[in-house]
Scaffold this motif. Structure first.
Motif, PDB file in Angstrom:
ATOM      1  N   ALA A  18      -3.403   6.054  10.398  1.00  0.00           N
ATOM      2  CA  ALA A  18      -3.599   7.355  10.901  1.00  0.00           C
ATOM      3  C   ALA A  18      -3.299   8.658   9.607  1.00  0.00           C
ATOM      4  CB  ALA A  18      -2.416   7.839  12.026  1.00  0.00           C
ATOM      5  N   ALA A  19      -2.723   8.099   8.925  1.00  0.00           N
ATOM      6  CA  ALA A  19      -2.651   8.966   7.653  1.00  0.00           C
ATOM      7  C   ALA A  19      -4.045   8.966   6.716  1.00  0.00           C
ATOM      8  CB  ALA A  19      -1.277   8.713   6.607  1.00  0.00           C
ATOM      9  N   LYS A  20      -4.295   7.801   6.634  1.00  0.00           N
ATOM     10  CA  LYS A  20      -5.699   7.557   5.976  1.00  0.00           C
ATOM     11  C   LYS A  20      -7.021   8.326   6.558  1.00  0.00           C
ATOM     12  CE  LYS A  20      -7.977   3.593   3.445  1.00  0.00           C
ATOM     13  NZ  LYS A  20      -8.014   2.123   3.411  1.00  0.00           N
ATOM     14  N   ALA A  21      -7.080   8.132   7.981  1.00  0.00           N
ATOM     15  CA  ALA A  21      -8.030   8.841   8.714  1.00  0.00           C
ATOM     16  C   ALA A  21      -7.891  10.299   9.029  1.00  0.00           C
ATOM     17  CB  ALA A  21      -8.064   7.675   9.965  1.00  0.00           C
ATOM     18  N   GLY A  22      -6.461  10.548   8.942  1.00  0.00           N
ATOM     19  CA  GLY A  22      -6.442  11.971   9.202  1.00  0.00           C
ATOM     20  C   GLY A  22      -6.131  12.274  10.974  1.00  0.00           C
ATOM     21  N   HIS A  23      -5.971  11.114  11.404  1.00  0.00           N
ATOM     22  CA  HIS A  23      -5.772  11.195  12.918  1.00  0.00           C
ATOM     23  C   HIS A  23      -5.468   9.784  13.485  1.00  0.00           C
ATOM     24  CE1 HIS A  23      -9.693   9.364  13.912  1.00  0.00           C
ATOM     25  NE2 HIS A  23     -10.120  10.169  12.960  1.00  0.00           N
ATOM     26  N   PRO A  24      -4.867   9.897  14.689  1.00  0.00           N
ATOM     27  CA  PRO A  24      -4.495   8.160  15.131  1.00  0.00           C
ATOM     28  C   PRO A  24      -5.716   7.501  15.572  1.00  0.00           C
ATOM     29  CG  PRO A  24      -2.888   9.736  16.195  1.00  0.00           C
ATOM     30  CD  PRO A  24      -4.243  10.609  15.476  1.00  0.00           C
ATOM     31  N   VAL A  25      -5.661   6.167  14.711  1.00  0.00           N
ATOM     32  CA  VAL A  25      -6.800   5.175  15.136  1.00  0.00           C
ATOM     33  C   VAL A  25      -6.295   3.855  15.446  1.00  0.00           C
ATOM     34  CG1 VAL A  25      -8.280   6.412  13.497  1.00  0.00           C
ATOM     35  CG2 VAL A  25      -6.730   4.380  12.561  1.00  0.00           C
ATOM     36  N   MET A  57       0.800  -1.201  -0.007  1.00  0.00           N
ATOM     37  CA  MET A  57       0.085   0.132  -0.081  1.00  0.00           C
ATOM     38  C   MET A  57       0.951   1.198  -0.231  1.00  0.00           C
ATOM     39  SD  MET A  57      -3.009  -0.864   2.557  1.00  0.00           S
ATOM     40  CE  MET A  57      -1.935  -1.156   3.972  1.00  0.00           C
ATOM     41  N   PHE A  58       0.366   2.307  -0.808  1.00  0.00           N
ATOM     42  CA  PHE A  58       1.075   3.483  -0.806  1.00  0.00           C
ATOM     43  C   PHE A  58       0.189   4.711  -0.818  1.00  0.00           C
ATOM     44  CE2 PHE A  58       2.903   7.167  -3.112  1.00  0.00           C
ATOM     45  CZ  PHE A  58       3.986   7.331  -2.631  1.00  0.00           C
ATOM     46  N   LEU A  59       0.474   5.778   0.144  1.00  0.00           N
ATOM     47  CA  LEU A  59      -0.288   6.709   0.180  1.00  0.00           C
ATOM     48  C   LEU A  59       0.313   8.047   0.507  1.00  0.00           C
ATOM     49  CD1 LEU A  59      -3.376   7.744   0.927  1.00  0.00           C
ATOM     50  CD2 LEU A  59      -2.707   7.576   3.248  1.00  0.00           C
ATOM     51  N   PRO A  60       0.202   9.006  -0.508  1.00  0.00           N
ATOM     52  CA  PRO A  60       0.877  10.399  -0.477  1.00  0.00           C
ATOM     53  C   PRO A  60       0.222  11.287   0.701  1.00  0.00           C
ATOM     54  CG  PRO A  60       0.183   9.907  -2.877  1.00  0.00           C
ATOM     55  CD  PRO A  60      -0.528   8.929  -1.910  1.00  0.00           C
ATOM     56  N   ASN A  61       0.893  11.916   1.309  1.00  0.00           N
ATOM     57  CA  ASN A  61       0.392  12.661   2.669  1.00  0.00           C
ATOM     58  C   ASN A  61      -0.441  13.737   2.011  1.00  0.00           C
ATOM     59  OD1 ASN A  61      -0.242  14.115   5.019  1.00  0.00           O
ATOM     60  ND2 ASN A  61       1.962  14.351   5.559  1.00  0.00           N
ATOM     61  N   ARG A  62      -1.627  13.524   2.375  1.00  0.00           N
ATOM     62  CA  ARG A  62      -2.710  14.476   1.724  1.00  0.00           C
ATOM     63  C   ARG A  62      -3.315  15.286   2.945  1.00  0.00           C
ATOM     64  NH1 ARG A  62      -4.321   9.836  -1.432  1.00  0.00           N
ATOM     65  NH2 ARG A  62      -3.655  10.308  -3.716  1.00  0.00           N
ATOM     66  N   TYR A 102      -0.376  -0.922  16.968  1.00  0.00           N
ATOM     67  CA  TYR A 102      -1.792  -1.175  16.352  1.00  0.00           C
ATOM     68  C   TYR A 102      -2.242   0.391  16.724  1.00  0.00           C
ATOM     69  CZ  TYR A 102      -0.797  -5.853  15.565  1.00  0.00           C
ATOM     70  OH  TYR A 102      -0.149  -7.120  15.147  1.00  0.00           O
ATOM     71  N   GLU A 103      -1.446   1.355  17.121  1.00  0.00           N
ATOM     72  CA  GLU A 103      -1.985   2.848  17.212  1.00  0.00           C
ATOM     73  C   GLU A 103      -0.798   3.714  17.300  1.00  0.00           C
ATOM     74  OE1 GLU A 103      -5.419   5.189  19.755  1.00  0.00           O
ATOM     75  OE2 GLU A 103      -4.808   3.068  20.520  1.00  0.00           O
ATOM     76  N   ALA A 104      -0.782   4.509  16.604  1.00  0.00           N
ATOM     77  CA  ALA A 104       0.127   5.471  16.392  1.00  0.00           C
ATOM     78  C   ALA A 104       0.299   6.481  17.475  1.00  0.00           C
ATOM     79  CB  ALA A 104       0.048   6.493  14.999  1.00  0.00           C
ATOM     80  N   SER A 105       1.376   6.955  17.949  1.00  0.00           N
ATOM     81  CA  SER A 105       1.591   7.711  19.065  1.00  0.00           C
ATOM     82  C   SER A 105       1.338   9.218  18.388  1.00  0.00           C
ATOM     83  CB  SER A 105       3.274   8.058  19.426  1.00  0.00           C
ATOM     84  OG  SER A 105       3.324   8.944  20.261  1.00  0.00           O
ATOM     85  N   PRO A 106       0.189   9.813  19.395  1.00  0.00           N
ATOM     86  CA  PRO A 106      -0.273  10.976  18.883  1.00  0.00           C
ATOM     87  C   PRO A 106       0.949  12.105  18.593  1.00  0.00           C
ATOM     88  CG  PRO A 106      -1.699  10.151  20.475  1.00  0.00           C
ATOM     89  CD  PRO A 106      -0.571   9.291  20.619  1.00  0.00           C
ATOM     90  N   VAL A 107       1.741  12.143  19.552  1.00  0.00           N
ATOM     91  CA  VAL A 107       2.729  13.221  19.477  1.00  0.00           C
ATOM     92  C   VAL A 107       3.703  12.927  18.199  1.00  0.00           C
ATOM     93  CG1 VAL A 107       4.428  12.039  21.034  1.00  0.00           C
ATOM     94  CG2 VAL A 107       4.498  14.639  20.527  1.00  0.00           C
ATOM     95  N   ALA A 108       3.960  11.697  17.939  1.00  0.00           N
ATOM     96  CA  ALA A 108       4.359  11.197  16.510  1.00  0.00           C
ATOM     97  C   ALA A 108       3.771  11.703  15.436  1.00  0.00           C
ATOM     98  CB  ALA A 108       5.000   9.885  16.752  1.00  0.00           C
ATOM     99  N   TRP A 109       2.503  11.416  15.472  1.00  0.00           N
ATOM    100  CA  TRP A 109       1.641  11.697  14.376  1.00  0.00           C
ATOM    101  C   TRP A 109       1.689  13.329  13.941  1.00  0.00           C
ATOM    102  CZ3 TRP A 109       0.021  10.955   9.653  1.00  0.00           C
ATOM    103  CH2 TRP A 109      -0.825  11.404   9.344  1.00  0.00           C
TER     104      TRP A 109
END
Length: 402
Positions: free
Chosen positions: A269-276, A1-6, A292-299
């Motif tokens: 997180a990138a797909k949703a726009g926030h950590p999930v 999977m590949f996703l540019p940062n939008r 399975y969940e990104a760090s909010p400060v890192a995101w």
């Protein structure tokens, strides 16, 4: 999977608090602390001309964290550094005077440290760093490990005198249990992931990682045009991307975050726009990245400073381990653990299918980070078909050739 940062924040400056943590002043502080470590050495930056030629790149460099502070992983920079900072802050408070890194061996400071207990959850490497930091300053450490952490990695942590607690479930389950028990016992959690109301200590852990990119920029004759870095909860990727954005500004490299397809929480997180919280399925061989969940400060940093997000499969990670162990041409042999070569695996996949989106071509100078060596030697030998010692012996021989 590949996703540019939008994300709408993409390309915008870091938040002031994050810029302070990951900027030049923060990196200076880390280096001052590292100068006090007996076994601190700049880790190698390897050049791989043969692989660069195969991929159609101008240059490919691997920053090799398998030699960091005797722990075999970039995590050596984060957990131990945060423990030092926390002990000094507590000693300054109790002793009523400013206490600095040079005072860590003073009897009164060690008396304070002896009353402190630090705790964390770990897949292996972060807990080892926290345990080592606690041992060095005379504090206690309690490390929570989930069911997927190998006995070899548990033993490597326990060697530093830490109390080990096994937790049913996955990494996220161990984080929750560590936080709950630490709150009951009055221990200090030294986590590499953040949550609501808990950001400063993970920020200190990330600050420790800025040393990697600072060293690499000094070792390179010119800055890279592209950087690929793997992510678990996102800490190392955020630290490197954030520091590059601060020090290089408009000339910063194109930055891609790479994750296991089976545990792609930053991608989520990138797909949703926030950590999930993403679904937990079959375990990944890339054990140090199984989050399975990104760090909010890192995101918060990556939403601004990362340019793309991608995933790699199990076979991709193993293939890179084997390729680095058996290099072509005059490329050096490199010992990369199961998670160590994931950034390189991402680059290889990007060259096959996403070079246009990332602007990769024959003029590109790419930097990747080998985030760990063989932190579980038995598992490494199973996957690579060689013992890490034999790979390193081959490395010595290849470097000795005229």
């Amino acid at each position: 999977m590949f996703l540019p940062n939008r994300n709408a924040l993409h390309g915008r400056p870091l938040d002031a608090a994050d810029a302070e943590i990951l900027g030049i002043g923060g990196a200076d502080t880390v280096e001052r602390f590292l100068a006090r470590r007996d076994n601190h050495l700049t880790t190698p930056l390897h050049t791989l001309p043969a692989l660069a030629g195969e991929l159609g790149l101008a240059a490919l460099h691997v920053k090799d964290e398998g030699f960091r502070l005797g722990l075999g992983s970039f995590k050596a920079l984060g957990g131990a550094y945060a423990v030092f900072r926390l002990v000094l802050e507590e000693a300054s408070k109790r002793l009523g005077r400013s206490v600095d890194v040079g005072d860590l061996d003073r009897p009164d400071v060690r008396t304070v440290a002896a009353t402190m207990t630090v705790a964390c959850a770990t897949d292996g490497n972060h807990g080892r760093s926290v345990a080592q930091g606690a041992e060095l300053v005379g504090a206690k450490a309690v490390i929570f490990v989930h069911a997927g952490v190998s006995d070899e990695r548990v033993a490597a942590i326990a060697r530093y005198g830490a109390e080990m607690i096994r937790v049913d479930g996955n990494y996220d389950d161990s984080i929750r249990q560590a936080a709950r028990i630490a709150a009951e016992k009055g221990w200090t959690v030294v986590s590499d992931t953040s949550w609501a109301g808990y950001e400063r200590i993970p920020g200190l852990v990330m600050q420790g990682y800025t040393t990697i990119v600072r060293e690499a920029l000094r070792q390179l004759s010119e800055p890279p045009t592209h950087v690929f870095v793997q992510a678990g909860v996102g800490g190392i990727a955020a630290a490197i991307a954030g520091h590059l954005a601060i020090v290089l500004g408009e000339t910063r490299p194109v930055f891609t975050v790479v994750e296991p397809a089976r545990a792609a929480c930053v991608f989520g997180a990138a797909k949703a726009g926030h950590p999930v919280k993403i679904a937990h399925g079959e375990a990944t061989v890339m054990a140090m990245l199984e989050c399975y969940e990104a760090s909010p400060v890192a995101w918060r940093v990556l939403a601004r400073a990362a340019d793309a997000f991608m995933t790699v499969d199990e076979d991709d990670a193993i293939a890179v381990m084997r390729r680095l162990a058996r290099p072509a041409g005059n490329d050096p042999a490199i010992v990369a653990g199961e998670s160590g070569g994931v950034g390189l695996a991402g680059l290889i996949q990007a060259m096959a299918g996403h070079r246009t989106e990332l602007g990769l071509d024959a003029t590109s100078r790419v930097l990747v980070v080998n985030t760990e060596g063989a932190t579980d030697p038995r598992r490494y030998a199973e996957l690579v078909g060689m013992n890490p010692e034999d790979v390193l012996a081959g490395k010595v021989l290849s470097q000795a050739k005229p």
